[in-house]
Write a protein that holds these residues in place. Structure first.
Motif, PDB file in Angstrom:
ATOM      1  N   PHE A 126       0.543  -1.631  -0.144  1.00 52.45           N
ATOM      2  CA  PHE A 126       0.470  -0.086  -0.024  1.00 52.45           C
ATOM      3  C   PHE A 126       0.657   1.471   0.094  1.00 52.45           C
ATOM      4  O   PHE A 126       0.381   2.458  -0.518  1.00 52.45           O
ATOM      5  CB  PHE A 126      -0.834   0.018   1.233  1.00 52.45           C
ATOM      6  N   ALA A 127       2.011   1.272   0.823  1.00 48.20           N
ATOM      7  CA  ALA A 127       2.443   2.996   0.933  1.00 48.20           C
ATOM      8  C   ALA A 127       2.763   3.626  -0.968  1.00 48.20           C
ATOM      9  O   ALA A 127       2.259   4.536  -1.560  1.00 48.20           O
ATOM     10  CB  ALA A 127       3.909   2.381   1.268  1.00 48.20           C
ATOM     11  N   PRO A 128       3.612   2.499  -1.913  1.00 48.07           N
ATOM     12  CA  PRO A 128       3.771   3.374  -2.974  1.00 48.07           C
ATOM     13  C   PRO A 128       2.241   3.960  -3.606  1.00 48.07           C
ATOM     14  O   PRO A 128       2.052   4.841  -4.603  1.00 48.07           O
ATOM     15  CB  PRO A 128       3.890   1.916  -4.300  1.00 48.07           C
ATOM     16  N   LEU A 129       1.373   3.267  -3.021  1.00 46.72           N
ATOM     17  CA  LEU A 129      -0.484   3.899  -3.981  1.00 46.72           C
ATOM     18  C   LEU A 129      -0.676   5.638  -3.024  1.00 46.72           C
ATOM     19  O   LEU A 129      -1.510   6.122  -3.489  1.00 46.72           O
ATOM     20  CB  LEU A 129      -1.603   2.869  -3.769  1.00 46.72           C
ATOM     21  N   LEU A 130      -0.256   5.074  -1.373  1.00 48.52           N
ATOM     22  CA  LEU A 130      -0.272   6.815  -1.153  1.00 48.52           C
ATOM     23  C   LEU A 130       0.067   7.941  -1.496  1.00 48.52           C
ATOM     24  O   LEU A 130      -0.145   9.052  -0.646  1.00 48.52           O
ATOM     25  CB  LEU A 130       0.084   6.433   0.716  1.00 48.52           C
ATOM     26  N   LEU A 151      -4.625   9.730 -15.418  1.00 49.22           N
ATOM     27  CA  LEU A 151      -3.390   9.089 -16.964  1.00 49.22           C
ATOM     28  C   LEU A 151      -3.238  10.207 -17.323  1.00 49.22           C
ATOM     29  O   LEU A 151      -2.387  10.483 -18.592  1.00 49.22           O
ATOM     30  CB  LEU A 151      -4.253   8.249 -17.450  1.00 49.22           C
ATOM     31  N   ARG A 152      -2.980  11.266 -17.029  1.00 46.08           N
ATOM     32  CA  ARG A 152      -3.176  12.917 -17.975  1.00 46.08           C
ATOM     33  C   ARG A 152      -1.446  13.745 -17.665  1.00 46.08           C
ATOM     34  O   ARG A 152      -0.926  14.479 -17.542  1.00 46.08           O
ATOM     35  CB  ARG A 152      -3.628  13.718 -17.452  1.00 46.08           C
ATOM     36  N   ASP A 153      -0.636  12.526 -17.071  1.00 46.77           N
ATOM     37  CA  ASP A 153       0.577  13.329 -16.890  1.00 46.77           C
ATOM     38  C   ASP A 153       1.979  12.089 -16.229  1.00 46.77           C
ATOM     39  O   ASP A 153       0.397  10.364 -16.125  1.00 46.77           O
ATOM     40  CB  ASP A 153       0.732  13.982 -15.297  1.00 46.77           C
ATOM     41  N   VAL A 154       2.643  11.785 -16.305  1.00 44.01           N
ATOM     42  CA  VAL A 154       3.875  10.554 -16.209  1.00 44.01           C
ATOM     43  C   VAL A 154       3.507  10.376 -14.821  1.00 44.01           C
ATOM     44  O   VAL A 154       3.549   8.652 -15.034  1.00 44.01           O
ATOM     45  CB  VAL A 154       4.808  11.228 -16.500  1.00 44.01           C
ATOM     46  N   PRO A 155       3.238  10.891 -13.630  1.00 38.88           N
ATOM     47  CA  PRO A 155       3.703   9.985 -12.542  1.00 38.88           C
ATOM     48  C   PRO A 155       2.333   9.242 -12.286  1.00 38.88           C
ATOM     49  O   PRO A 155       2.168   8.439 -11.708  1.00 38.88           O
ATOM     50  CB  PRO A 155       3.848  11.546 -11.948  1.00 38.88           C
ATOM     51  N   GLY A 156       1.057  10.403 -13.058  1.00 43.20           N
ATOM     52  CA  GLY A 156      -0.423   9.881 -12.706  1.00 43.20           C
ATOM     53  C   GLY A 156      -0.178   8.309 -13.834  1.00 43.20           C
ATOM     54  O   GLY A 156      -0.931   7.308 -12.639  1.00 43.20           O
ATOM     55  N   ILE A 157       0.010   7.896 -14.577  1.00 39.21           N
ATOM     56  CA  ILE A 157       0.707   7.087 -15.349  1.00 39.21           C
ATOM     57  C   ILE A 157       1.365   5.910 -14.782  1.00 39.21           C
ATOM     58  O   ILE A 157       1.097   4.494 -14.302  1.00 39.21           O
ATOM     59  CB  ILE A 157       0.900   6.959 -16.278  1.00 39.21           C
ATOM     60  N   ALA A 158       2.478   5.771 -14.007  1.00 41.52           N
ATOM     61  CA  ALA A 158       2.751   5.313 -13.256  1.00 41.52           C
ATOM     62  C   ALA A 158       2.180   4.886 -12.039  1.00 41.52           C
ATOM     63  O   ALA A 158       2.277   3.503 -11.520  1.00 41.52           O
ATOM     64  CB  ALA A 158       4.434   6.243 -13.069  1.00 41.52           C
ATOM     65  N   ASN A 159       1.582   5.422 -11.637  1.00 44.67           N
ATOM     66  CA  ASN A 159       0.549   5.224 -10.270  1.00 44.67           C
ATOM     67  C   ASN A 159      -0.308   4.581 -10.617  1.00 44.67           C
ATOM     68  O   ASN A 159      -0.585   3.024  -9.316  1.00 44.67           O
ATOM     69  CB  ASN A 159       0.500   6.054  -9.743  1.00 44.67           C
ATOM     70  N   VAL A 160      -0.711   4.573 -11.860  1.00 43.98           N
ATOM     71  CA  VAL A 160      -2.404   3.225 -12.347  1.00 43.98           C
ATOM     72  C   VAL A 160      -1.116   2.145 -12.382  1.00 43.98           C
ATOM     73  O   VAL A 160      -2.093   1.159 -12.255  1.00 43.98           O
ATOM     74  CB  VAL A 160      -2.651   3.971 -13.711  1.00 43.98           C
ATOM     75  N   MET A 161       0.218   1.915 -12.608  1.00 45.95           N
ATOM     76  CA  MET A 161       0.460   0.506 -13.811  1.00 45.95           C
ATOM     77  C   MET A 161       0.708  -0.383 -11.897  1.00 45.95           C
ATOM     78  O   MET A 161       0.792  -1.065 -11.566  1.00 45.95           O
ATOM     79  CB  MET A 161       1.773   1.168 -14.035  1.00 45.95           C
ATOM     80  N   LYS A 162       0.777   0.357 -11.055  1.00 45.97           N
ATOM     81  CA  LYS A 162       1.108   0.174  -9.520  1.00 45.97           C
ATOM     82  C   LYS A 162      -0.106  -0.352  -8.788  1.00 45.97           C
ATOM     83  O   LYS A 162      -0.062  -1.658  -8.494  1.00 45.97           O
ATOM     84  CB  LYS A 162       1.978   1.226  -8.437  1.00 45.97           C
ATOM     85  N   PHE A 163      -0.968   0.109  -9.065  1.00 47.30           N
ATOM     86  CA  PHE A 163      -2.706   0.137  -8.700  1.00 47.30           C
ATOM     87  C   PHE A 163      -3.018  -1.292  -9.662  1.00 47.30           C
ATOM     88  O   PHE A 163      -3.269  -1.961  -8.605  1.00 47.30           O
ATOM     89  CB  PHE A 163      -3.286   1.576  -9.454  1.00 47.30           C
ATOM     90  N   GLY A 164      -2.672  -1.333 -10.741  1.00 47.35           N
ATOM     91  CA  GLY A 164      -3.161  -1.757 -11.326  1.00 47.35           C
ATOM     92  C   GLY A 164      -2.307  -3.517 -11.602  1.00 47.35           C
ATOM     93  O   GLY A 164      -3.075  -4.242 -11.181  1.00 47.35           O
TER      94      GLY A 164
END
Length: 492
Positions: A126-130, A151-164
């Motif tokens: 969970f820490a990476p998602l916070l 999904l509109r910026d690079v950090p957001g895309i990276a976080n979506v990948m972590k979530f997924g």
């Protein structure tokens, strides 16, 4: 429509119906809400059930992880409107046999410490998602058609990948690899079971990943006084902008409503088909009527003369308690439900609001909110099943019971027409049915008739008290029927 009596009619006063109504009224339109029941609020009502003087019960939802964090409610801002929330230090708990209860604190570090040897794997999960919690919320609560803001910026895309990746790990038979301890497995699975579906599964894993992330961020709050406070705040705003609500106004067909330029239905897919019977395109009508109902919940509201005597007193610190035992036991119980069998030990949810909101106690008595998962349309009285499940982790619980009201799944629709057969999600929750809800279409809110929209939990994103279904449907109506492209501000 030149002869329209009103701009918009909303059927149903649940959180989504009210979200749609408020949005339309804020855009300067005349809005009428019609509610079949004698009280407003749908699944977010707080009522005196006559079980004890002054004791009120939340008849469906009680704890609201998204009431302050969903994009709709962030804009609407309930706290700025004077609502008080209690946010327990422990968001949720999972009692286990012959060992300490697993606790998910609001604070991740406290959770890791409590879990002991299992703590590091919970932190890794969970820490990476916070870092960007809103990404998980937008991904989960989007309309499944627009590009999520995350999904509109690079950090957001990276976080979506972590979530997924985390979601996928808990949706597969390999779900025990990242969470290898019984305490972490059961803690996660208790949240997953909220979706009342197969374990493991995409729908259940998505629910747990998002709600557990929120639990370690904003927590899981409850309104002081009960869920009704949320609806009352929305009605106040609606009326301040010229809208109105009429109760005891059951709508069976569109002919029962005043002429309007737009109709927004906070109803089941089946009820929507019935209301517009004879007017819908054939393919839409068939899809709505064939939308599969999900599994069910059966409700028991208790009045107690003392707190639940949990074997591990730390359990009482949680706002929500998942009573189901281990991951394997919960998966087996949910498999029984899906197969149409009443589980001997059903997954049960418990919340004692008085622990965090002393105003709920009257003359030494307190309400206890519970429900358990059962097969669709099950006629079995759930009371004894829930009592036994709680007694398993709280011997002596039975002795605290003063009175109770029990509602089998087959009778749930009597107090909320959307809950056909006890399906409180208003339709099956699966990964596919999160995308194609209630049918496969580019616009899941349109009913195929000009000006007619579905705005209930039978549409994307998913069930829950977050207002997003109604907000999205209202924005479609504003754009397509009134030429209003920009959603109005909902701020106080």
């Amino acid at each position: 429509m030149s002869n329209a009596e009103v701009d918009a009619v909303v059927v149903g006063s649940g959180p989504n119906g009210m979200a749609a109504a408020v949005t339309m009224a804020r855009a300067g339109l005349s809005v009428q809400v019609h509610e079949a029941q004698s009280t407003i609020g749908g699944g977010a009502r707080t009522l005196d059930l006559g079980l004890a003087p002054g004791i009120t019960h939340d008849i469906c939802s009680a704890v609201h992880p998204l009431a302050i964090s969903s994009p709709f409610f962030v804009d609407f801002d309930l706290r700025a409107r004077g609502l008080e929330f209690t946010t327990p230090e422990v968001s949720y708990a999972q009692p286990l046999d012959d060992q300490p209860t697993a606790l998910a604190f609001h604070d991740l570090d406290a959770t890791v410490d409590r879990l002991g040897a299992a703590g590091p794997e919970w932190r890794r999960f969970f820490a990476p998602l916070l870092d960007r919690v809103d990404d998980a919320i937008w991904l989960s609560l989007g309309d499944k058609r627009s590009v999520p803001e995350t999904l509109r910026d690079v950090p957001g895309i990276a976080n979506v990948m972590k979530f997924g990746l985390r979601l996928l790990s808990q949706a597969s038979p390999a779900w025990n690899i990242p969470l290898s301890h019984e305490s972490t497995q059961s803690l996660f699975t208790g949240v997953a079971a909220h979706a009342i579906g197969g374990l493991p599964g995409m729908g259940t894993a998505a629910t747990a990943t998002m709600l557990s992330t929120v639990a370690h961020a904003g927590g899981w709050p409850s309104p002081v006084g009960g869920s009704q406070a949320i609806i009352d705040a929305m009605v106040t705003d609606l009326e301040a902008h010229g809208g109105s609500v009429t109760t005891n106004a059951r709508i069976d067909h569109v002919s029962d409503m005043p002429a309007a330029r737009a109709y927004l239905l906070d109803t089941s897919a089946l009820n929507a088909a019935q209301i517009f019977s004879g007017l819908l395109p054939v393919n839409v009508d068939k899809s709505l009527r064939r939308f599969k109902q999900g599994n069910a919940a059966a409700k028991v509201d208790f009045v107690l003369n003392s707190p639940v005597p949990w074997t591990d007193p730390e359990t009482a610190r949680a706002g929500t308690i998942h009573v189901g035992g281990t991951r394997q036991q919960m998966a087996a119980a949910e498999a029984d439900v899906i197969a149409g069998r009443m589980p001997a030990h059903p997954v049960s949810l418990v919340s004692d609001p008085t622990v965090f909101d002393p105003s709920r106690e009257v003359n030494g008595l307190r309400p206890l909110w519970t429900y358990c998962h059962v097969p669709f349309d099950c006629p079995i009285d759930p009371a004894e099943y829930i009592i036994k499940q709680i007694e398993r982790f709280a011997p002596g619980f039975r002795d605290t019971i003063v009175s109770y009201n029990s509602i089998p799944a087959s009778e749930m629709a009597a107090h909320n027409q959307n809950y056909i057969g006890g399906d409180i999600a208003t339709g099956l929750v699966s990964f596919y049915r999160m995308m194609a809800r209630p049918r496969m279409s580019w616009d899941n809110y349109s009913l195929g008739v000009p000006g007619a929209y579905l705005c209930s939990a039978a549409t994307p994103p998913a069930p829950g008290v977050h207002g997003m279904n109604g907000w999205f449907a209202a924005q479609r109506a504003l754009k397509t029927r009134f030429g209003i492209a920009e959603a109005p501000s909902l701020a106080p």
